[in-house]
Motif scaffolding. Structure first.
Motif, PDB file in Angstrom:
ATOM      1  N   THR A 131      49.550  30.028  36.694  1.00 39.93           N
ATOM      2  CA  THR A 131      49.172  28.659  36.137  1.00 39.93           C
ATOM      3  C   THR A 131      49.303  27.928  37.627  1.00 39.93           C
ATOM      4  O   THR A 131      49.894  28.319  38.487  1.00 39.93           O
ATOM      5  CB  THR A 131      49.988  27.981  35.099  1.00 39.93           C
ATOM      6  OG1 THR A 131      51.529  28.282  35.929  1.00 39.93           O
ATOM      7  CG2 THR A 131      50.198  28.950  33.800  1.00 39.93           C
ATOM      8  N   LEU A 154      44.948  28.936  36.091  1.00 42.40           N
ATOM      9  CA  LEU A 154      45.207  28.316  34.774  1.00 42.40           C
ATOM     10  C   LEU A 154      45.788  26.843  35.049  1.00 42.40           C
ATOM     11  O   LEU A 154      47.168  26.873  35.229  1.00 42.40           O
ATOM     12  CB  LEU A 154      45.589  28.930  33.363  1.00 42.40           C
ATOM     13  CG  LEU A 154      45.834  28.340  32.339  1.00 42.40           C
ATOM     14  CD1 LEU A 154      44.426  27.945  31.607  1.00 42.40           C
ATOM     15  CD2 LEU A 154      46.831  29.025  31.345  1.00 42.40           C
ATOM     16  N   GLY A 207      47.327  25.047  32.732  1.00 42.37           N
ATOM     17  CA  GLY A 207      47.933  24.928  31.506  1.00 42.37           C
ATOM     18  C   GLY A 207      48.513  23.942  31.072  1.00 42.37           C
ATOM     19  O   GLY A 207      48.814  23.071  31.729  1.00 42.37           O
ATOM     20  N   ASP A 208      48.357  23.507  29.478  1.00 38.84           N
ATOM     21  CA  ASP A 208      49.086  22.527  28.860  1.00 38.84           C
ATOM     22  C   ASP A 208      50.563  22.758  28.951  1.00 38.84           C
ATOM     23  O   ASP A 208      51.390  21.714  28.770  1.00 38.84           O
ATOM     24  CB  ASP A 208      48.778  22.209  27.641  1.00 38.84           C
ATOM     25  CG  ASP A 208      49.065  23.067  26.508  1.00 38.84           C
ATOM     26  OD1 ASP A 208      49.271  24.499  26.922  1.00 38.84           O
ATOM     27  OD2 ASP A 208      48.687  22.958  25.417  1.00 38.84           O
ATOM     28  N   THR A 209      51.225  23.902  29.741  1.00 43.42           N
ATOM     29  CA  THR A 209      52.710  23.761  30.048  1.00 43.42           C
ATOM     30  C   THR A 209      53.147  22.988  30.925  1.00 43.42           C
ATOM     31  O   THR A 209      54.279  22.649  31.049  1.00 43.42           O
ATOM     32  CB  THR A 209      53.007  25.642  30.577  1.00 43.42           C
ATOM     33  OG1 THR A 209      52.091  25.785  31.437  1.00 43.42           O
ATOM     34  CG2 THR A 209      53.309  26.363  29.390  1.00 43.42           C
ATOM     35  N   ASP A 253      43.345  24.221  30.209  1.00 44.41           N
ATOM     36  CA  ASP A 253      43.549  24.096  29.000  1.00 44.41           C
ATOM     37  C   ASP A 253      43.042  22.866  28.232  1.00 44.41           C
ATOM     38  O   ASP A 253      43.332  21.748  28.744  1.00 44.41           O
ATOM     39  CB  ASP A 253      45.170  24.154  28.722  1.00 44.41           C
ATOM     40  CG  ASP A 253      45.547  25.352  28.287  1.00 44.41           C
ATOM     41  OD1 ASP A 253      44.779  26.372  27.683  1.00 44.41           O
ATOM     42  OD2 ASP A 253      46.681  25.653  28.368  1.00 44.41           O
ATOM     43  N   LYS A 265      40.164  26.807  28.146  1.00 44.01           N
ATOM     44  CA  LYS A 265      41.033  27.466  27.313  1.00 44.01           C
ATOM     45  C   LYS A 265      41.355  26.973  26.066  1.00 44.01           C
ATOM     46  O   LYS A 265      41.754  25.814  26.330  1.00 44.01           O
ATOM     47  CB  LYS A 265      42.352  28.244  28.123  1.00 44.01           C
ATOM     48  CG  LYS A 265      42.927  29.025  27.277  1.00 44.01           C
ATOM     49  CD  LYS A 265      44.160  29.935  27.585  1.00 44.01           C
ATOM     50  CE  LYS A 265      45.429  29.040  27.976  1.00 44.01           C
ATOM     51  NZ  LYS A 265      45.914  28.620  27.032  1.00 44.01           N
ATOM     52  N   HIS A 302      43.105  32.158  23.247  1.00 37.66           N
ATOM     53  CA  HIS A 302      44.521  32.193  23.365  1.00 37.66           C
ATOM     54  C   HIS A 302      45.245  32.748  21.957  1.00 37.66           C
ATOM     55  O   HIS A 302      45.159  31.806  21.303  1.00 37.66           O
ATOM     56  CB  HIS A 302      45.192  31.173  23.977  1.00 37.66           C
ATOM     57  CG  HIS A 302      46.480  31.133  24.385  1.00 37.66           C
ATOM     58  ND1 HIS A 302      47.120  30.121  25.324  1.00 37.66           N
ATOM     59  CD2 HIS A 302      47.798  31.930  23.747  1.00 37.66           C
ATOM     60  CE1 HIS A 302      48.353  30.560  25.266  1.00 37.66           C
ATOM     61  NE2 HIS A 302      48.718  31.377  24.416  1.00 37.66           N
ATOM     62  N   ILE A 320      50.743  37.513  28.825  1.00 40.25           N
ATOM     63  CA  ILE A 320      51.888  36.670  29.214  1.00 40.25           C
ATOM     64  C   ILE A 320      52.945  37.442  28.208  1.00 40.25           C
ATOM     65  O   ILE A 320      52.744  37.121  27.157  1.00 40.25           O
ATOM     66  CB  ILE A 320      51.656  35.324  29.381  1.00 40.25           C
ATOM     67  CG1 ILE A 320      52.957  34.797  29.511  1.00 40.25           C
ATOM     68  CG2 ILE A 320      50.957  34.604  28.183  1.00 40.25           C
ATOM     69  CD1 ILE A 320      52.672  33.199  30.181  1.00 40.25           C
TER      70      ILE A 320
HETATM   71  O1  KIV Z   1      49.672  26.380  29.170  1.00 37.78           O
HETATM   72  C1  KIV Z   1      49.908  27.419  29.731  1.00 37.78           C
HETATM   73  O2  KIV Z   1      50.575  27.791  30.709  1.00 37.78           O
HETATM   74  C2  KIV Z   1      49.379  28.944  28.982  1.00 37.78           C
HETATM   75  C3  KIV Z   1      49.914  30.066  29.513  1.00 37.78           C
HETATM   76  C4  KIV Z   1      51.469  30.297  29.075  1.00 37.78           C
HETATM   77  C5  KIV Z   1      49.003  31.190  29.228  1.00 37.78           C
HETATM   78  O3  KIV Z   1      48.754  28.641  28.152  1.00 37.78           O
END
Ligand code: KIV
Length: 277
Positions: free
Chosen positions: A28, A46, A48-50, A88, A118, A142, A208
């Motif tokens: 990410t 990525l 990511g939305d994290t 994401d 994603k 996902h 993951i």
């Molecule tokens: O948002 C994110 O970081 C993710 C990863 C955990 C794959 O989707």
């Protein structure tokens, strides 16, 4: 080892062609400067939305908005010249209908310049994945533990520990692949299930917390750098930046308080005056 061809960006078909070959390296990334550091080494970044949890301190990813994803997507695209950048789709931006998903996903691609999006969900999102890919939007699926479903699942739980769960998760993987996704993230699932899915579908699986059986691996960059005080068990920490940052800040604070910083070399001098000594 850095990627061999640094002269152009990795494409979606190239990621797909890794199926069953060399593992796809993914991390990410949320900022321009870290994107520059990652770019020589990873195949796919990525956004990511994290980022809602890692950067913005949210408890879950549910509060992340499309504007936040676009802001960070643009930053990463400014730093990444080689890796394929995937952004994401946040909670609420794609589930309602394929048409709404297309409107929001096309905005993400137009405004960030990223190569793909994603979205979370298996069979229930197949129509949307098909709709997007047929209209020029490459999709990474996902499945398994899908954090946007945390309230329904009742927490972040490993998937597939019980064999009775397998059929539904395998059906999700097949639905995503058949709908046209070019890769699928398998999150937090047991090794035998991840291995079976990887054998059963013709697109790369990116794990993951889903074992080395997958066609590629992804981690949250801040987790593998040691910035998460309570990382999940599947994380390996390749650095301990939290401790390093704290000791650097402690040293800086001590220097400022004792007037050891700034020192002579950190101070601007006047221009030499004409005729002066
Ligand atoms: O948002 C994110 O970081 C993710 C990863 C955990 C794959 O989707």
């Amino acid at each position: 080892m850095p990627n061999p061809d640094q002269t152009r960006r990795i494409t979606v078909p190239e990621i797909r062609a890794h199926k069953g070959k060399t593992p796809i390296v993914c991390l990410t990334c949320y900022h321009a400067h870290t994107a520059r550091l990652l770019d020589r080494h990873v195949d796919l970044m990525l956004v990511g939305d994290t980022l809602g949890m890692v950067i913005h301190g949210m408890e879950t990813t549910l509060g992340v908005t499309l504007d936040m994803m676009i802001l960070h997507g643009k930053a990463v695209m400014r730093g990444a010249e080689h890796a394929l950048v995937v952004v994401d789709m946040p909670f609420g931006s794609y589930e309602e209908s394929p048409e709404i998903a297309f409107r929001n996903a096309s905005r993400v691609m137009q405004e960030t310049g990223c190569g793909a999006i994603k979205l979370e969900g298996g069979a229930r999102m197949a129509d949307t994945i098909r709709y997007l890919t047929l209209r020029g939007i490459p999709v990474v699926g996902h499945i398994g533990m899908t954090p946007q479903m945390v309230q329904v699942l009742g927490g972040f739980k490993t998937q597939g520990r019980d064999r009775a769960e397998w059929a539904a998760i395998e059906a999700d993987a097949k639905a995503v692949a058949e709908a046209g996704a070019f890769a699928v993230v398998l999150e937090a699932m047991t090794e035998p299930l991840a291995a079976k899915i990887t054998r059963e579908i013709n697109i790369p699986t990116i794990g993951i917390g889903a074992s080395p059986e997958c066609d590629g691996q992804i981690l949250v960059m801040e987790d593998m750098l040691g910035l998460n005080p309570a990382p999940p068990r599947f994380v390996r920490e390749y650095a301990h930046l939290a401790a390093e940052i704290e000791s650097a800040v402690e040293a800086y604070a001590g220097d400022v308080r004792k007037r050891r910083f700034p020192a002579t070399e950190n101070v601007y001098n006047m221009k030499k005056e004409a005729g002066g000594v």
